[in-house]
Design a protein around this motif. Sequence first.
Motif, mmCIF file in Angstrom:
data_model
loop_
_atom_site.group_PDB
_atom_site.id
_atom_site.type_symbol
_atom_site.label_atom_id
_atom_site.label_comp_id
_atom_site.label_asym_id
_atom_site.label_seq_id
_atom_site.Cartn_x
_atom_site.Cartn_y
_atom_site.Cartn_z
ATOM 1 N N LYS A 30 -4.703 53.704 3.633
ATOM 2 C CA LYS A 30 -4.642 53.367 2.213
ATOM 3 C C LYS A 30 -5.468 54.361 1.403
ATOM 4 C CE LYS A 30 -5.221 49.319 -0.836
ATOM 5 N NZ LYS A 30 -5.616 47.894 -0.871
ATOM 6 N N ASP A 31 -4.998 54.691 0.208
ATOM 7 C CA ASP A 31 -5.570 55.810 -0.539
ATOM 8 C C ASP A 31 -6.848 55.480 -1.297
ATOM 9 O OD1 ASP A 31 -5.320 58.571 -0.971
ATOM 10 O OD2 ASP A 31 -4.559 58.254 -2.990
ATOM 11 N N ASN A 32 -7.521 54.383 -0.912
ATOM 12 C CA ASN A 32 -8.877 54.143 -1.416
ATOM 13 C C ASN A 32 -9.905 54.291 -0.302
ATOM 14 O OD1 ASN A 32 -8.102 51.840 -0.034
ATOM 15 N ND2 ASN A 32 -8.963 50.407 -1.513
ATOM 16 N N ILE A 33 -9.477 54.838 0.839
ATOM 17 C CA ILE A 33 -10.360 55.072 1.984
ATOM 18 C C ILE A 33 -10.557 56.576 2.113
ATOM 19 C CG2 ILE A 33 -10.630 54.793 4.469
ATOM 20 C CD1 ILE A 33 -8.843 52.274 4.245
ATOM 21 N N SER A 34 -11.793 57.020 2.085
ATOM 22 C CA SER A 34 -12.107 58.448 1.984
ATOM 23 C C SER A 34 -11.692 59.232 3.230
ATOM 24 C CB SER A 34 -13.608 58.640 1.744
ATOM 25 O OG SER A 34 -13.997 58.066 0.528
ATOM 26 N N THR A 35 -11.048 60.378 2.980
ATOM 27 C CA THR A 35 -10.651 61.304 4.034
ATOM 28 C C THR A 35 -11.140 62.690 3.649
ATOM 29 O OG1 THR A 35 -8.507 61.292 2.900
ATOM 30 C CG2 THR A 35 -8.632 60.127 5.001
ATOM 31 N N ALA A 36 -12.000 63.271 4.483
ATOM 32 C CA ALA A 36 -12.599 64.565 4.169
ATOM 33 C C ALA A 36 -11.529 65.630 4.010
ATOM 34 C CB ALA A 36 -13.574 64.979 5.273
ATOM 35 N N GLY A 43 -4.763 55.402 -6.208
ATOM 36 C CA GLY A 43 -3.565 55.125 -6.998
ATOM 37 C C GLY A 43 -3.784 55.273 -8.486
ATOM 38 N N SER A 44 -4.798 56.081 -8.878
ATOM 39 C CA SER A 44 -5.191 56.155 -10.281
ATOM 40 C C SER A 44 -5.204 57.586 -10.790
ATOM 41 C CB SER A 44 -6.591 55.548 -10.456
ATOM 42 O OG SER A 44 -7.030 55.633 -11.792
ATOM 43 N N ARG A 45 -4.863 57.760 -12.059
ATOM 44 C CA ARG A 45 -5.012 59.063 -12.698
ATOM 45 C C ARG A 45 -6.479 59.465 -12.750
ATOM 46 N NH1 ARG A 45 -3.812 60.732 -19.017
ATOM 47 N NH2 ARG A 45 -4.093 62.985 -18.731
ATOM 48 N N MET A 46 -7.366 58.445 -12.782
ATOM 49 C CA MET A 46 -8.792 58.718 -12.883
ATOM 50 C C MET A 46 -9.293 59.580 -11.730
ATOM 51 S SD MET A 46 -11.493 58.295 -14.725
ATOM 52 C CE MET A 46 -11.366 56.855 -15.796
ATOM 53 N N LEU A 47 -8.708 59.425 -10.540
ATOM 54 C CA LEU A 47 -9.163 60.171 -9.370
ATOM 55 C C LEU A 47 -8.128 61.179 -8.876
ATOM 56 C CD1 LEU A 47 -11.167 57.562 -7.247
ATOM 57 C CD2 LEU A 47 -12.028 59.568 -8.450
ATOM 58 N N GLU A 48 -7.107 61.439 -9.684
ATOM 59 C CA GLU A 48 -6.118 62.429 -9.273
ATOM 60 C C GLU A 48 -6.808 63.780 -9.073
ATOM 61 O OE1 GLU A 48 -1.616 63.838 -10.571
ATOM 62 O OE2 GLU A 48 -2.867 62.696 -11.969
ATOM 63 N N GLY A 49 -6.611 64.350 -7.885
ATOM 64 C CA GLY A 49 -7.243 65.618 -7.560
ATOM 65 C C GLY A 49 -8.597 65.496 -6.896
ATOM 66 N N TYR A 50 -9.136 64.284 -6.745
ATOM 67 C CA TYR A 50 -10.435 64.102 -6.101
ATOM 68 C C TYR A 50 -10.292 64.255 -4.587
ATOM 69 C CZ TYR A 50 -14.411 61.709 -4.021
ATOM 70 O OH TYR A 50 -15.494 61.387 -3.233
ATOM 71 N N VAL A 51 -11.108 65.113 -3.998
ATOM 72 C CA VAL A 51 -11.092 65.358 -2.544
ATOM 73 C C VAL A 51 -12.460 65.003 -1.989
ATOM 74 C CG1 VAL A 51 -10.788 67.071 -0.731
ATOM 75 C CG2 VAL A 51 -9.365 67.185 -2.790
ATOM 76 N N PRO A 52 -12.571 63.940 -1.212
ATOM 77 C CA PRO A 52 -13.873 63.527 -0.677
ATOM 78 C C PRO A 52 -14.446 64.576 0.275
ATOM 79 C CG PRO A 52 -12.255 61.768 -0.457
ATOM 80 C CD PRO A 52 -11.499 62.997 -0.837
ATOM 81 N N PRO A 53 -15.775 64.699 0.298
ATOM 82 C CA PRO A 53 -16.414 65.641 1.224
ATOM 83 C C PRO A 53 -16.706 65.038 2.597
ATOM 84 C CG PRO A 53 -18.053 64.740 -0.264
ATOM 85 C CD PRO A 53 -16.719 64.148 -0.687
ATOM 86 N N TYR A 54 -16.352 63.779 2.796
ATOM 87 C CA TYR A 54 -16.672 63.115 4.068
ATOM 88 C C TYR A 54 -15.585 62.096 4.400
ATOM 89 C CZ TYR A 54 -18.056 59.046 1.302
ATOM 90 O OH TYR A 54 -18.062 57.974 0.444
ATOM 91 N N ASP A 55 -15.562 61.688 5.684
ATOM 92 C CA ASP A 55 -14.647 60.653 6.144
ATOM 93 C C ASP A 55 -15.304 59.282 6.065
ATOM 94 O OD1 ASP A 55 -12.316 62.073 6.878
ATOM 95 O OD2 ASP A 55 -13.198 62.648 8.809
ATOM 96 N N ALA A 56 -14.517 58.276 5.732
ATOM 97 C CA ALA A 56 -14.970 56.901 5.897
ATOM 98 C C ALA A 56 -15.215 56.640 7.382
ATOM 99 C CB ALA A 56 -13.924 55.931 5.365
ATOM 100 N N THR A 57 -16.081 55.687 7.681
ATOM 101 C CA THR A 57 -16.366 55.358 9.084
ATOM 102 C C THR A 57 -15.100 54.961 9.831
ATOM 103 O OG1 THR A 57 -18.638 54.702 8.606
ATOM 104 C CG2 THR A 57 -17.636 53.787 10.590
ATOM 105 N N VAL A 58 -14.222 54.191 9.197
ATOM 106 C CA VAL A 58 -12.999 53.772 9.893
ATOM 107 C C VAL A 58 -12.101 54.964 10.204
ATOM 108 C CG1 VAL A 58 -12.991 51.391 9.044
ATOM 109 C CG2 VAL A 58 -11.883 53.196 7.684
#
Length: 425
Positions: A30-36, A43-58
């Motif tokens: 699901k696209d609210n779980i961080s993937t490095a 699912g929001s324009r607010m975070l369109e283009g945001y790339v997390p620097p780390y992975d979620a634990t899961v």
Amino acid sequence: MAADLNAFITEESIEGADAGPLADATVAVKDNISTAGVETTCGSRMLEGYVPPYDATVVERLTDAGATIVGKANMDEFGMGTTTETSQFGPTRNPVDPDRVPGGSSGGSAAAVAAGEADLALGTDTGGSVRCPAAFCGVVGIKPTYGLVSRYGLIAYANSLEQIGPIAGTVEDAAALLDVIASPDPHDATTREAGADANYAAAADGDVDGMTIGVVPELFEGAHEGVVETVRAAIDDLEAQGAETVEVSLPSVEHAVQAYYVIATSEASSNLARFDGVRYGHSAGHDGNWNETFAETRSEGFGEEVKRRILLGTYALSAGYHDKYYKKAQDARAWVRSDFDDAFADVDVIASPTMPVLPFELGEGIDDPMTMYLADANTTPVNLANLPAISIPAGTAEGLPVGLQLIGPQFGEETIVRAASAVEE
């Protein structure tokens, strides 16, 4: 098929380890779980283009177990919705009937599994957002006990309610995914040692002989006739396999939806305050007037449902209304927990329809928020009480999937997996 259903926001492969319990499995996240290194939008324009620097634990646990992540699944914006129609990237369609919604907010995750676009998926469940789409798409979804699965790397909607949970085609596969992601995490102080040594997949043995199942009349009231008949038939089948059913009352659930939406929107108004256009995410630009930039950024970046919930939560927490709304909602939450505690003194699991309605047609309810909120009547009590629950396909009504929900006591995942596997058999 994936493009037709719009199940993914981003399709990108993240390879796992060469060996492990999920070495042959593909997983939608699901696209609210961080993937490095891979865009994560909620699912929001607010975070369109945001790339997390780390992975979620899961995500780390998935790849360590050998799974291949095939993409980031579409979702209602910031997890706020019941149909996956509030996504800024367009609605997801139900693989069973593309003219209907897949449920939400983890609709992309459930649709990907139901359509065969992924073997497994991760969703998040704040008030039913794993179980609802599992029921609507005819797959299995587990909402774990609060604290069983790490939330580190999850972009928060309502911290005290939400959990990451597995979606799969079978009970055993969902339980095997839970085995991989469940255990304490030093990055998340809410995780617990309880349940860490369990073997959930092994519990899917279908043995319900002697199990006591509580049936709650309040959770059947007002449900679609076909849903009631299908779920009752599934419960009758469990009785035929040796389970005993008894009627239990949960009078507090009448107030669960109201309490849930006050608490969830209050937490959301606090959590989403961080999206100000300064540090990350969408920005309306900087003209020297911070207040105007802040307001314009949030007006442009958030969709209508997210704005509605932020406003509701801000109002509930505001001076003069905190005791009137938020405190009363917390009192109702305590009542819900107490009712469940009383019920589990007499039964092993509690059974109900997962959703009281059949999957909506696309566009049918998106302009009627109250109808959407009331559709969560059977799922929200579980989150208020921090309990585990599973949605398992019970059959069909009018050719559409119907889910049976089985609720367990805290850290009773093995029991609900065992009961659900009996339904499957």
